[in-house]
Design a protein around this motif. Structure first.
Motif, mmCIF file in Angstrom:
data_model
loop_
_atom_site.group_PDB
_atom_site.id
_atom_site.type_symbol
_atom_site.label_atom_id
_atom_site.label_comp_id
_atom_site.label_asym_id
_atom_site.label_seq_id
_atom_site.Cartn_x
_atom_site.Cartn_y
_atom_site.Cartn_z
ATOM 1 N N LEU A 66 0.834 -1.209 0.000
ATOM 2 C CA LEU A 66 0.000 0.000 0.000
ATOM 3 C C LEU A 66 0.863 1.252 0.000
ATOM 4 O O LEU A 66 0.608 2.202 -0.749
ATOM 5 N N LYS A 67 1.894 1.259 0.834
ATOM 6 C CA LYS A 67 2.792 2.416 0.917
ATOM 7 C C LYS A 67 3.472 2.662 -0.423
ATOM 8 O O LYS A 67 3.590 3.797 -0.884
ATOM 9 N N LYS A 68 3.931 1.587 -1.045
ATOM 10 C CA LYS A 68 4.614 1.721 -2.345
ATOM 11 C C LYS A 68 3.662 2.277 -3.398
ATOM 12 O O LYS A 68 4.063 3.008 -4.301
ATOM 13 N N LYS A 69 2.374 1.954 -3.278
ATOM 14 C CA LYS A 69 1.360 2.459 -4.210
ATOM 15 C C LYS A 69 0.865 3.854 -3.796
ATOM 16 O O LYS A 69 -0.068 4.377 -4.383
ATOM 17 N N GLU A 70 1.488 4.435 -2.743
ATOM 18 C CA GLU A 70 1.132 5.751 -2.213
ATOM 19 C C GLU A 70 -0.314 5.785 -1.729
ATOM 20 O O GLU A 70 -1.043 6.761 -1.926
ATOM 21 N N LEU A 71 -0.721 4.681 -1.090
ATOM 22 C CA LEU A 71 -2.047 4.559 -0.494
ATOM 23 C C LEU A 71 -1.897 4.235 0.979
ATOM 24 O O LEU A 71 -0.785 3.953 1.447
ATOM 25 N N GLU A 72 -3.015 4.294 1.708
ATOM 26 C CA GLU A 72 -3.000 4.017 3.146
ATOM 27 C C GLU A 72 -4.101 3.028 3.481
ATOM 28 O O GLU A 72 -5.072 2.890 2.731
ATOM 29 N N ILE A 73 -3.972 2.380 4.617
ATOM 30 C CA ILE A 73 -4.992 1.440 5.084
ATOM 31 C C ILE A 73 -6.342 2.141 5.228
ATOM 32 O O ILE A 73 -7.383 1.543 5.013
ATOM 33 N N GLN A 74 -6.319 3.445 5.539
ATOM 34 C CA GLN A 74 -7.567 4.199 5.667
ATOM 35 C C GLN A 74 -8.333 4.228 4.345
ATOM 36 O O GLN A 74 -9.563 4.219 4.331
ATOM 37 N N ASP A 75 -7.606 4.236 3.225
ATOM 38 C CA ASP A 75 -8.267 4.201 1.921
ATOM 39 C C ASP A 75 -9.068 2.910 1.757
ATOM 40 O O ASP A 75 -10.176 2.922 1.214
ATOM 41 N N VAL A 76 -8.504 1.811 2.223
ATOM 42 C CA VAL A 76 -9.189 0.518 2.153
ATOM 43 C C VAL A 76 -10.372 0.503 3.116
ATOM 44 O O VAL A 76 -11.466 0.043 2.771
ATOM 45 N N ILE A 77 -10.159 1.043 4.322
ATOM 46 C CA ILE A 77 -11.236 1.104 5.318
ATOM 47 C C ILE A 77 -12.410 1.916 4.782
ATOM 48 O O ILE A 77 -13.567 1.538 4.951
ATOM 49 N N ASN A 78 -12.107 3.021 4.106
ATOM 50 C CA ASN A 78 -13.172 3.862 3.551
ATOM 51 C C ASN A 78 -14.020 3.100 2.537
ATOM 52 O O ASN A 78 -15.244 3.232 2.504
ATOM 53 N N ILE A 79 -13.383 2.282 1.707
ATOM 54 C CA ILE A 79 -14.129 1.482 0.735
ATOM 55 C C ILE A 79 -15.018 0.476 1.457
ATOM 56 O O ILE A 79 -16.190 0.299 1.118
ATOM 57 N N LEU A 80 -14.462 -0.181 2.480
ATOM 58 C CA LEU A 80 -15.249 -1.143 3.248
ATOM 59 C C LEU A 80 -16.433 -0.470 3.940
ATOM 60 O O LEU A 80 -17.543 -1.011 3.963
ATOM 61 N N LYS A 81 -16.201 0.726 4.476
ATOM 62 C CA LYS A 81 -17.296 1.469 5.121
ATOM 63 C C LYS A 81 -18.394 1.798 4.123
ATOM 64 O O LYS A 81 -19.572 1.676 4.398
#
Length: 195
Positions: free
Chosen positions: A174-189
């Motif tokens: 995720l870090k290498k893709k310049e993303l964060e776990i929060q981005d994934v959490i937001n999709i799940l929410k």
């Protein structure tokens, strides 16, 4: 519609990741508009009698992620990403609280980011990151296969350790893709709210 009829409205700022309340300030219409335009929290300073962007001196800005209006439409809750300590006395919040996320995954994500940014040569995280996206993806795939293999047995300890390895390498990807776990959490929410 926000009710500015009394001139100033209380504005609570909360960390968008940790949910910790960081500070309280006041906004008028101009401060609100500037905050929206610049995506940084700007208050009306009652002592300075002018607009005041949090961080204009310290560079510890509050980057707006979301703005909520209360049921009476006369108080704002701003979820923001702080770029440093919030209080003018140097603490994380104006109540001298430490702004740690109780969720260890966010803490681990910060460690991963820090190791990569500081190019710590003795760090496994940095060494793997340096090898690029293909190697990180390959390692994640290897960990996924190992987890599947362990899931077929009844050894909880091995299964949990492989689960941890998979999650750890996923955070690096995720870090290498310049993303964060929060981005994934937001999709799940969002998916949860749609179902």
């Amino acid at each position: 519609m926000i009710d500015f009829k009394n001139g100033l409205i209380p504005t609570i700022v909360q960390d968008s990741k940790t949910d910790k309340v960081l500070m309280l300030g006041y906004m008028n219409q101009d401060a609100y508009k500037k905050s929206i335009d610049e995506k940084k929290v700007t208050f009306y300073s009652r002592s300075k009698k002018r607009l005041w962007t949090k961080g204009e001196t310290s560079k510890n800005y509050l980057f707006i992620q979301e703005i909520l209006i209360d049921c009476d439409q006369d108080t704002l809750l701003i979820k923001a990403k702080p770029s440093g300590p919030v209080c003018h006395q140097g603490s994380d919040t104006c109540w001298k609280e430490t702004n740690n996320n109780k969720n260890f995954l966010f803490h681990l994500e910060n460690i991963i980011s820090d190791r990569i940014k500081k190019k710590q040569k003795d760090s496994y995280i940095y060494q793997l990151s340096k090898k690029g996206i293909n190697r990180i993806s390959q390692k994640l795939g290897e960990e996924a296969v190992e987890l599947v293999i362990e899931s077929k047995d009844n050894n909880k300890s091995l299964f949990l350790n492989e689960s941890a390895d998979l999650l750890f390498h996923y955070l690096i990807l995720l870090k290498k893709k310049e993303l964060e776990i929060q981005d994934v959490i937001n999709i799940l929410k969002n998916r949860h709210s749609e179902s």
